[in-house]
Design a protein around this motif. Structure first.
Motif, short mmCIF file in Angstrom:
data_model
loop_
_atom_site.label_atom_id
_atom_site.label_comp_id
_atom_site.label_asym_id
_atom_site.label_seq_id
_atom_site.Cartn_x
_atom_site.Cartn_y
_atom_site.Cartn_z
N ILE A 39 0.83 -1.21 0.00
CA ILE A 39 0.00 0.00 0.00
C ILE A 39 0.87 1.26 0.00
O ILE A 39 0.60 2.22 -0.73
CB ILE A 39 -0.96 -0.01 1.21
CG1 ILE A 39 -1.98 -1.14 1.06
CG2 ILE A 39 -1.67 1.33 1.36
CD1 ILE A 39 -2.85 -1.35 2.28
N ARG A 42 2.29 1.86 -3.48
CA ARG A 42 1.26 2.35 -4.39
C ARG A 42 0.99 3.84 -4.14
O ARG A 42 0.82 4.62 -5.08
CB ARG A 42 -0.03 1.55 -4.21
CG ARG A 42 0.08 0.07 -4.57
CD ARG A 42 0.21 -0.17 -6.06
NE ARG A 42 0.36 -1.58 -6.39
CZ ARG A 42 -0.66 -2.42 -6.62
NH1 ARG A 42 -1.90 -1.98 -6.57
NH2 ARG A 42 -0.42 -3.68 -6.93
N TYR A 59 -6.21 5.76 -5.35
CA TYR A 59 -6.16 5.46 -3.92
C TYR A 59 -6.24 6.76 -3.12
O TYR A 59 -5.66 7.77 -3.51
CB TYR A 59 -4.87 4.73 -3.56
CG TYR A 59 -4.60 3.48 -4.37
CD1 TYR A 59 -5.50 2.43 -4.36
CD2 TYR A 59 -3.45 3.36 -5.14
CE1 TYR A 59 -5.27 1.28 -5.12
CE2 TYR A 59 -3.21 2.22 -5.89
CZ TYR A 59 -4.12 1.18 -5.87
OH TYR A 59 -3.89 0.06 -6.61
N ILE A 62 -5.80 4.26 3.48
CA ILE A 62 -5.24 2.92 3.71
C ILE A 62 -6.31 1.85 3.55
O ILE A 62 -6.12 0.85 2.83
CB ILE A 62 -4.60 2.84 5.11
CG1 ILE A 62 -3.41 3.78 5.21
CG2 ILE A 62 -4.15 1.40 5.41
CD1 ILE A 62 -2.79 3.85 6.59
N ALA A 65 -7.60 1.68 -0.07
CA ALA A 65 -6.60 1.06 -0.95
C ALA A 65 -6.55 -0.45 -0.72
O ALA A 65 -6.48 -1.23 -1.67
CB ALA A 65 -5.22 1.67 -0.68
N GLY A 66 -6.61 -0.86 0.55
CA GLY A 66 -6.60 -2.28 0.86
C GLY A 66 -7.78 -3.01 0.24
O GLY A 66 -7.62 -4.09 -0.36
#
Length: 318
Positions: A39, A42, A59, A62, A65-66
């Motif tokens: 992450i 990215r 994104y 966190i 994005a995950g």
């Protein structure tokens, strides 16, 4: 105790055992923190702002994005490039801790400074990290390429990546981003080792006597604190390194948004500032700090644990 301590000669573990402890600590830690590392990378490579208000941003947080990586690429995406990442962690851990042990002992033998001083740990920690970085940087470039690529994958296997990169970009591709890496790693690792030692002394001063018995908790907490402080102080250079490492790899980044090609460290810094503002230097800081707290805490925790294990095994045999 990390590093040579003239008052702790009783813990007589060999240089080989120091290297093994460093390797194992890196191996175990890498398995645990790999999703955060993916992450973070990215975030660092995204040109668009990490904000919901930017419609082009892939994104922006966190958890978001995950979830998106999991949905689009599956759970294995969080361990993309895990083989080169493990080679990196094992090799880096062994070389760094062994170099640090030898350098701090050299300082003591030379009787120049106290081997436990903040400044000694800073310099020796920085130098040991530079030696380790030179040894494993090609693997770090491979790890970054694997972590950065989306679907469909450009590189299918580690061997495919090595052959393709060498054929299309030449041998120097494996040392892309070395300048900012060396600039960043010296103060970062230096602060890690020096703050770890200082925080341990502070912990013993603050905690009551009965609270000092759990040495493992102390190592974990002080390692985490050292990681957060070190990463915050040196973060922009880590971002520049990641941007430079994926140069020439733009086709695999197209699905993530805008891509950039930089001519070098200064060009990268200038363009990030001009196009993304000062906050661009700290993209991915949140997952990076979380990762730094966990990874540094775990590395020192496992390293001290295995060193103590080797010591107790020797005592039992004698």
């Amino acid at each position: 105790m990390v590093g040579y301590d003239p008052k702790a000669d009783g813990r007589n573990i060999s240089n080989f055992e120091v290297a093994v402890a460093g390797s194992v600590s890196g191996l175990v830690t890498r398995v645990l923190i790999s999703p955060l590392d993916i992450i973070k990378i990215r975030f660092q490579l995204q040109i668009e702002r990490l904000s919901r208000s930017d419609p082009n941003a892939k994104y922006h947080g966190i958890l978001q994005a995950g979830r998106q990586i999991l949905q689009e690429e599956g759970p294995t995406a969080f361990w993309k490039g895990h083989v080169p990442a493990q080679l990196l962690s094992i090799g880096y851990g062994a070389v760094q801790f062994l170099s640090f042990e030898l350098l701090t002992e050299l300082v003591h033998r030379a009787s120049v400074h106290d081997a436990r001083d903040f400044s000694v740990h800073f310099v020796c920690g920085g130098l040991s990290a530079c030696v380790a970085t030179l040894a494993v940087h090609p693997v770090d470039v491979l790890r970054t390429r694997f972590a950065a690529q989306g679907e469909p994958r450009v590189y299918k296997t580690l061997r495919d990546a090595v052959v393709t990169m060498y054929r299309t970009e030449g041998p120097l591709v494996f040392y892309k981003g070395l300048n900012p890496t060396m600039l960043a790693i010296f103060p970062y690792a230096g602060f890690q080792f020096s703050f770890y030692s200082s925080l341990k002394h502070a912990y013993e001063w603050v905690m009551p006597a009965e609270g000092r018995k759990d040495g493992n908790l102390k190592n974990l907490l002080c390692g985490s604190g050292a990681g957060v402080i070190s990463k915050t102080l040196t973060y922009p250079l880590d971002l520049f390194k990641k941007r430079l490492q994926v140069g020439g790899f733009e086709q695999a980044r197209a699905t993530f948004g805008q891509v950039r090609s930089y001519k070098g460290l200064l060009d990268c810094a200038r363009r990030v500032l001009r196009e993304e503002g000062a906050q661009g230097f700290f993209k991915g800081l949140s997952p990076s700090l979380l990762k730094a707290a966990l990874s540094t805490g775990f590395v020192f925790f496992w390293y001290e644990l295995f060193c103590n294990l080797f010591h107790h095994m020797k005592k039992a045999d004698s």
